[in-house]
Design a protein around this motif. Structure first.
Motif, PDB file in Angstrom:
ATOM      1  N   THR A  17      -3.230   7.505   1.281  1.00  0.00           N
ATOM      2  CA  THR A  17      -3.062   6.056   1.093  1.00  0.00           C
ATOM      3  C   THR A  17      -1.795   5.587   1.820  1.00  0.00           C
ATOM      4  OG1 THR A  17      -4.194   6.109  -1.035  1.00  0.00           O
ATOM      5  CG2 THR A  17      -2.740   4.247  -0.640  1.00  0.00           C
ATOM      6  N   MET A  70       2.296   9.080  -6.309  1.00  0.00           N
ATOM      7  CA  MET A  70       2.681  10.440  -5.958  1.00  0.00           C
ATOM      8  C   MET A  70       3.865  10.906  -6.817  1.00  0.00           C
ATOM      9  SD  MET A  70       3.298  11.204  -1.968  1.00  0.00           S
ATOM     10  CE  MET A  70       1.723  10.760  -1.322  1.00  0.00           C
ATOM     11  N   TRP A  99     -12.436   2.088   5.294  1.00  0.00           N
ATOM     12  CA  TRP A  99     -13.333   1.702   4.197  1.00  0.00           C
ATOM     13  C   TRP A  99     -14.177   0.495   4.560  1.00  0.00           C
ATOM     14  CZ3 TRP A  99     -12.461  -3.199   2.049  1.00  0.00           C
ATOM     15  CH2 TRP A  99     -11.218  -3.790   2.306  1.00  0.00           C
ATOM     16  N   ARG A 141       2.770  11.583 -10.324  1.00  0.00           N
ATOM     17  CA  ARG A 141       2.057  12.859 -10.399  1.00  0.00           C
ATOM     18  C   ARG A 141       3.048  14.021 -10.369  1.00  0.00           C
ATOM     19  NH1 ARG A 141      -3.211  12.132  -6.352  1.00  0.00           N
ATOM     20  NH2 ARG A 141      -4.146  10.406  -7.521  1.00  0.00           N
ATOM     21  N   GLY A 168     -14.472   6.257  -2.926  1.00  0.00           N
ATOM     22  CA  GLY A 168     -13.703   5.056  -2.612  1.00  0.00           C
ATOM     23  C   GLY A 168     -12.220   5.288  -2.412  1.00  0.00           C
ATOM     24  N   ARG A 169     -11.816   6.550  -2.164  1.00  0.00           N
ATOM     25  CA  ARG A 169     -10.401   6.835  -1.891  1.00  0.00           C
ATOM     26  C   ARG A 169     -10.197   6.959  -0.383  1.00  0.00           C
ATOM     27  NH1 ARG A 169      -7.563   5.109  -5.465  1.00  0.00           N
ATOM     28  NH2 ARG A 169      -5.841   6.526  -5.075  1.00  0.00           N
ATOM     29  N   ILE A 170      -9.011   6.522   0.095  1.00  0.00           N
ATOM     30  CA  ILE A 170      -8.687   6.643   1.510  1.00  0.00           C
ATOM     31  C   ILE A 170      -8.468   8.120   1.849  1.00  0.00           C
ATOM     32  CG2 ILE A 170      -6.949   6.110   3.280  1.00  0.00           C
ATOM     33  CD1 ILE A 170      -6.482   3.440   1.842  1.00  0.00           C
ATOM     34  N   SER A 227      -3.219   5.283  -7.368  1.00  0.00           N
ATOM     35  CA  SER A 227      -2.963   3.977  -6.768  1.00  0.00           C
ATOM     36  C   SER A 227      -4.253   3.178  -6.662  1.00  0.00           C
ATOM     37  CB  SER A 227      -2.351   4.152  -5.373  1.00  0.00           C
ATOM     38  OG  SER A 227      -3.305   4.715  -4.485  1.00  0.00           O
ATOM     39  N   GLN A 281       0.839  -1.206   0.000  1.00  0.00           N
ATOM     40  CA  GLN A 281       0.000   0.000   0.000  1.00  0.00           C
ATOM     41  C   GLN A 281       0.872   1.254   0.000  1.00  0.00           C
ATOM     42  OE1 GLN A 281      -3.190  -0.065   2.859  1.00  0.00           O
ATOM     43  NE2 GLN A 281      -3.187   2.135   3.160  1.00  0.00           N
ATOM     44  N   GLY A 288       1.190   4.070  -3.084  1.00  0.00           N
ATOM     45  CA  GLY A 288       0.925   5.490  -2.870  1.00  0.00           C
ATOM     46  C   GLY A 288       2.129   6.345  -3.251  1.00  0.00           C
ATOM     47  N   ASP A 347      -2.888  14.641  -0.635  1.00  0.00           N
ATOM     48  CA  ASP A 347      -3.950  14.271  -1.554  1.00  0.00           C
ATOM     49  C   ASP A 347      -4.296  12.824  -1.267  1.00  0.00           C
ATOM     50  OD1 ASP A 347      -1.881  12.797  -2.587  1.00  0.00           O
ATOM     51  OD2 ASP A 347      -1.817  13.798  -4.513  1.00  0.00           O
ATOM     52  N   ASP A 348      -5.041  12.184  -2.172  1.00  0.00           N
ATOM     53  CA  ASP A 348      -5.450  10.803  -1.917  1.00  0.00           C
ATOM     54  C   ASP A 348      -4.252   9.871  -1.789  1.00  0.00           C
ATOM     55  OD1 ASP A 348      -5.015  11.378  -4.613  1.00  0.00           O
ATOM     56  OD2 ASP A 348      -6.346   9.807  -5.312  1.00  0.00           O
ATOM     57  N   GLU A 349      -3.152  10.145  -2.497  1.00  0.00           N
ATOM     58  CA  GLU A 349      -1.985   9.257  -2.408  1.00  0.00           C
ATOM     59  C   GLU A 349      -1.250   9.448  -1.077  1.00  0.00           C
ATOM     60  OE1 GLU A 349      -2.087   6.984  -4.299  1.00  0.00           O
ATOM     61  OE2 GLU A 349      -3.051   7.721  -6.113  1.00  0.00           O
ATOM     62  N   TYR A 350      -1.133  10.708  -0.641  1.00  0.00           N
ATOM     63  CA  TYR A 350      -0.584  10.976   0.700  1.00  0.00           C
ATOM     64  C   TYR A 350      -1.376  10.163   1.722  1.00  0.00           C
ATOM     65  CZ  TYR A 350       0.143  13.679   5.029  1.00  0.00           C
ATOM     66  OH  TYR A 350       0.389  14.050   6.320  1.00  0.00           O
ATOM     67  N   TRP A 354      -8.568  -4.058  -2.710  1.00  0.00           N
ATOM     68  CA  TRP A 354     -10.025  -3.883  -2.571  1.00  0.00           C
ATOM     69  C   TRP A 354     -10.557  -2.813  -3.510  1.00  0.00           C
ATOM     70  CZ3 TRP A 354     -11.698   0.943  -0.782  1.00  0.00           C
ATOM     71  CH2 TRP A 354     -10.736   1.746  -0.139  1.00  0.00           C
ATOM     72  N   GLN A 355      -9.685  -1.962  -4.017  1.00  0.00           N
ATOM     73  CA  GLN A 355     -10.165  -0.899  -4.895  1.00  0.00           C
ATOM     74  C   GLN A 355     -10.297  -1.364  -6.342  1.00  0.00           C
ATOM     75  OE1 GLN A 355      -7.202   1.982  -3.556  1.00  0.00           O
ATOM     76  NE2 GLN A 355      -8.783   3.252  -2.635  1.00  0.00           N
ATOM     77  N   VAL A 364     -12.991   6.940   4.340  1.00  0.00           N
ATOM     78  CA  VAL A 364     -12.998   6.712   2.904  1.00  0.00           C
ATOM     79  C   VAL A 364     -13.976   7.714   2.286  1.00  0.00           C
ATOM     80  CG1 VAL A 364     -14.822   4.930   3.020  1.00  0.00           C
ATOM     81  CG2 VAL A 364     -13.175   4.889   1.137  1.00  0.00           C
TER      82      VAL A 364
END
Lengths: 416, 416
Positions: free
Chosen positions: B73, A88, B103, A91, B148-150, A99, A80, A84, B68-71, A103-104, B144
């Protein structure tokens, strides 16, 4: 534009600098026009740290299973983090990336936690993202059960994740980036004249992997063969700007024009030989032995039965993995009365050396060359086993390197 | 049987031995007949390690948002590991337990990654599990999004997770285990005579938290007050077999029989004072200054405006958090012409000392006692601000401890 799956193992993403290098390799494929999914392992060492914590919780002492959904919840966090961090990094390089955890996606598995098998990967969401130009960075080694619990695929599972994803999205190729630049005719650390193979068939790769070559996991090769996914082994340790080279393509036998009789020489020192002396000569004895071992989950590899010269009794030899040796010996000894043998010995000082090649099917004389080359060097053969495309011999471990080099030369692999 | 939420911070789960101690505290509550949900933080130090990796990916340099979502995650994996390890530990102790990630609950948040707010926690699955006798081990700090993003809740978010879970499942109490055994009348490191409070009202706790007491996060107290969730602060550092004691209950004012005039003395050294000299005396000047600061997301705390004696111009003083001081100064200076002041100064050598108590509402003379006590010790007051239940003064930082001790004595807290 074709879809491409790229997979990077733990040493390829061991730190931020290496993750950036992976980012550049991914960017180059995007630049080349591919729609890319990347599968990543945990940073080297992280999985061991996480597993050690789960061990520390005292499961073994309680007689609880080594792995369950909680083990998987802890251990899956390693991939995980890498997923991530790579998303990052991509990006930050100006790419569109996201990512995807097990489960995603979802990567649906059975509930055999710690060694789960992939049941199904609904490809719609992933394909839509890839086709919209997004790099999908997927955490390898993990999936989710139908009950919504995290499950891991077991050691080396990220290769399997990558091949399964490649099959699901209909990728033109699954590129496995490792710390070597391809599959060699034998281990270059033993034989400096080892040559990199341009292509190798699934069947050969499968035998190589099972017989000790560590480049790819057996399970991922099985899956690639079943799903006919072309796999390429490449090095991730290239300098910035440098291409990773051609690597080795693992593909269908039909795609290899000129079949070699022998493609490679593999070896494994992870063997132990158990010998039973003075077995009664009546039906059911073998079954008695091997059903007990199978019940205890001990994998038996080579088996040979021979008749002692001047008696009615027989001897039996078989090999097991070194870590199973003590347990196998114990099982056999505890059944001494039921089986009725006279004595048992265990020898861990053995190695298995194998020659592999699809060309063997249509060529006679492969075994003769092998036994002749070994005899010339004074290597004594203890056990022999064969399949359609490989011959394996068990020898004294001290002769391993000598035997590998002799066979490499005998089949002309030095001059490839 | 009532439902109970227990929350353990990073130092309480810093290693496997401490996680086992947490396991014993949980087991005791289950034994006592509670249906328990446990909320855990990441092991101490882990979040910092993960954040450092995300920093290392070079976001700041690219002008990308810090989170952001990756941070999320990456960073959320810390709590995931603790949740799995604690669930495992509880199972090893023979309890029925299961980990729940954001989630999996689900804890639904908005998409303000890195500082997300909880929108909704559908309680059905969690309540069913708890009522079936399963200890729910919930990863704090994370949720979540509807996509569906952490998402993570920001620093100290695990307290907020715990209170939100307690509200969702209708828990009788939310027990926050920390490294102190309750809320004290003041910081015991400064005043050895500080007394532990048996009860404190939400309002007082909120002021204490905002004014520098570090026991609970302001945000979690706000939520507890809004949802009327009783919160108890307890120590997780108890010896095996020893009960964690009574701690401090944070509850509705009505539940506190005997209201103290002053419940506590708080202090904060995280202040900087900015003074503007020679401001023009016409409407709109304050608005000019503070709208610029608000646009830049600088929080302004105390504000005082005074008229310079022999002129038409005014002076203005206000305080900001120390880390915002440089930015605030820059903003003010760049608007010198627009605002029209003569000079500006910044003083970081200040501290805010506050007395807090709901009893103040009905008692006169609290301020008089405060100013008198400070004057007796020769402490000069620079700025004053008040609310219904607190009085804060800004003083020279060097006098902090002296002022805290003087006020602690003046309100009779030494003899509680």
């Amino acid at each position: 534009m074709s879809r491409l799956v790229m997979k990077f193992g733990g040493t390829s993403v061991a730190d931020l600098e290496r993750i950036r290098r992976v980012g550049r390799l991914v960017a180059a494929e995007v630049e080349a026009g591919h729609r890319v999914a990347v599968v990543v392992s945990a940073m080297a060492g992280k999985t061991n740290e996480l597993v050690a914590w789960t061990d520390g919780s005292g499961r073994a002492a309680q007689g609880l299973p080594e792995s369950d959904d909680e083990y998987d919840t802890v251990v899956a966090s390693g991939e995980q983090v890498t997923a991530g961090l790579l998303a990052m990094t991509l990006r930050n390089m100006g790419l569109n990336a996201k990512s995807w955890l097990g489960w995603q996606v979802p990567i649906i598995t059975d509930d055999a936690h710690g060694r789960a098998r992939i049941d199904e990967i609904p490809p719609e969401k992933l394909v839509a993202a890839m086709d919209a130009g997004e790099v999908a960075v997927i955490a390898g080694f993990q999936g989710v059960t139908r009950e919504g619990r995290i499950a891991t695929l077991g050691r080396g599972g990220s290769d399997t994740s990558a091949v399964a994803i490649a099959a699901a999205v209909g990728a033109s190729c699954c590129d496995i980036y490792t710390d070597v630049d391809g599959v060699y005719t034998t281990d270059p650390r033993i034989e400096a004249k080892a040559k990199k193979l341009g292509k190798i068939s699934y069947e050969e790769m499968l035998e190589m992997a099972s017989l000790g070559a560590k480049v790819l996991q057996t399970r991922s090769v099985e899956l690639a063969m079943a799903q006919r996914v072309p796999v390429r082994v490449l090095s991730s340790f290239v300098e910035p700007g440098e291409a990773p080279g051609q690597g080795t393509v693992v593909c269908d036998e039909e795609e290899i024009m000129e079949k070699r009789i022998v493609s490679g020489v593999a070896y494994s020192r992870d063997e132990a030989k158990i010998t039973l002396f003075g077995l009664p000569d009546h039906p059911g004895v073998s079954s008695e032995i091997f059903s007990r071992l199978a019940d205890a989950n001990v994998n038996v590899d080579m088996i040979v039965q021979s008749r002692a010269r001047a008696s009615d009794s027989a001897n039996m030899e078989f090999t097991v993995g070194k870590r199973d040796a003590a347990r196998a010996l114990e099982i056999v000894q505890s059944a001494k009365d039921a089986i009725g043998f006279e004595d048992v010995q265990c020898n861990e000082d053995v190695a298995k050396v194998s020659v592999i090649g699809v060309g063997m099917r249509s060529h006679a004389g492969v075994a003769k060359t092998m036994f002749g080359a070994l005899a010339d060097k004074g290597v004594n053969i203890q056990v022999i086993s064969t399949s359609e495309i490989k011959i394996s011999v068990l020898i004294d471990a001290a002769y391993t390197e000598l035997a590998v080099r002799a066979l490499h030369a005998a089949y002309g692999l030095d001059q490839l």
